[in-house]
Design an enzyme around this catalytic site. Structure first.
Site, PDB file in Angstrom:
ATOM      1  N   CYS A   7       0.830  -1.216   0.000  1.00  0.00           N
ATOM      2  CA  CYS A   7       0.000   0.000   0.000  1.00  0.00           C
ATOM      3  C   CYS A   7       0.865   1.266   0.000  1.00  0.00           C
ATOM      4  O   CYS A   7       1.546   1.538  -0.968  1.00  0.00           O
ATOM      5  CB  CYS A   7      -0.994  -0.022   1.154  1.00  0.00           C
ATOM      6  SG  CYS A   7      -2.254   1.252   0.960  1.00  0.00           S
ATOM      7  N   HIS A  50      -3.977  -4.911  -0.171  1.00  0.00           N
ATOM      8  CA  HIS A  50      -3.605  -5.318   1.187  1.00  0.00           C
ATOM      9  C   HIS A  50      -3.645  -6.840   1.337  1.00  0.00           C
ATOM     10  O   HIS A  50      -4.593  -7.380   1.919  1.00  0.00           O
ATOM     11  CB  HIS A  50      -4.550  -4.670   2.213  1.00  0.00           C
ATOM     12  CG  HIS A  50      -4.287  -3.228   2.453  1.00  0.00           C
ATOM     13  ND1 HIS A  50      -3.283  -2.791   3.301  1.00  0.00           N
ATOM     14  CD2 HIS A  50      -4.864  -2.116   1.955  1.00  0.00           C
ATOM     15  CE1 HIS A  50      -3.270  -1.466   3.320  1.00  0.00           C
ATOM     16  NE2 HIS A  50      -4.208  -1.033   2.503  1.00  0.00           N
ATOM     17  N   GLU A  83      -2.091  -8.634   3.337  1.00  0.00           N
ATOM     18  CA  GLU A  83      -1.997  -9.037   4.757  1.00  0.00           C
ATOM     19  C   GLU A  83      -3.373  -9.216   5.392  1.00  0.00           C
ATOM     20  O   GLU A  83      -3.521  -9.964   6.358  1.00  0.00           O
ATOM     21  CB  GLU A  83      -1.150  -8.029   5.553  1.00  0.00           C
ATOM     22  CG  GLU A  83      -1.856  -6.750   5.978  1.00  0.00           C
ATOM     23  CD  GLU A  83      -2.079  -5.736   4.854  1.00  0.00           C
ATOM     24  OE1 GLU A  83      -1.731  -6.022   3.694  1.00  0.00           O
ATOM     25  OE2 GLU A  83      -2.631  -4.650   5.156  1.00  0.00           O
TER      26      GLU A  83
END
Ligand code: MN
Length: 233
Positions: free
Chosen positions: A95, A206, A208
């Site tokens: 990001c 994202h 994660e």
């Protein structure tokens, strides 16, 4: 066990979990440290999400739509990238991270996608409170890339995969030596990488956030394998 340095940010837990779940050890890094102290003993560097970079770092005047600028974090993370690349540390930039990576290496940014680029794509999709993530748009992954190699089991026949999206900025001019490894349907750059580095990948979405369900686990596995190699050398 390979040690991954993670830059501190507001929504830290998912980054931590994504690394822990592929067997990495986590060390938090923040601007109160010197760059050398931050990287000593670290086998891989992960740059996390956050606010916008000061456009002066890529030679532009600020847009009125700039948000959450953190000048101290900018200075620290830009220096961190320079030093990590000098040491050829594996680097995974997420990001804001892909934006820091690109600017640190001489590229520039779109300061605000909706006002600078016309297109139907929504890149700043808020996540419903009861859901860990939501699909925003697909990305097309460049065949001959590190990203494609890592994600090969998960790409469909058209070399695309669905991602989440919570950004209003993106890579504009790609840093010299880097290549684009994924784009959204509207042409917004979603991933860049340095083919000359052992492992240097930036992604705009994202991954994660998906650590519970594993959609992007191969990215973190590949990153950790590279960090493990650093540790062994
Ligand atoms: Mn996007």
């Amino acid at each position: 066990m390979a040690v991954v340095g993670i830059t501190t940010c507001r929504k830290l837990e998912d980054y931590r979990q994504a690394v822990l779940h592929v067997g990495g050890e986590v060390r938090m890094i923040d601007p109160s440290m010197s760059v050398a102290d931050a990287l000593n003993g670290v086998d891989g560097l992960m740059l996390t999400g956050g606010g916008d970079l000061e456009p002066s770092h890529y030679g532009e005047a600020p847009s009125p739509l700039l948000t959450d600028v953190e000048p101290e974090r900018d200075r620290f993370e830009l220096a961190l990238v320079a030093e990590a690349r000098k040491r050829d540390l594996p680097l995974l930039a997420i990001c804001r991270g892909i934006q820091v990576l690109n600017v640190a290496c001489g590229g520039s940014l779109i300061q605000d996608i909706p006002s600078e680029q016309t297109g139907p794509q929504e890149h700043n999709l808020k996540v419903p409170p009861n859901q860990p993530f939501s699909r925003a748009h697909e990305i097309w992954v460049e065949k001959d890339s590190l990203l494609a190699t890592l994600m090969k089991e998960r790409l469909n026949d058209a070399d695309t995969v669905d991602v989440n999206s919570r950004h209003h900025q993106a890579v504009k001019r790609v840093a010299a030596g880097f290549k684009v490894s994924a784009t959204a349907p509207d042409g917004v750059i979603e991933a860049i990488e340095d083919p000359a580095a052992a492992f240097c990948l930036g992604v705009q979405w994202h991954p994660e956030n998906f650590w519970r369900t594993g959609e992007f686990r191969p990215l973190f596995e590949g990153f950790l394998n590279a960090a493990q190699t650093t540790r062994a050398r």
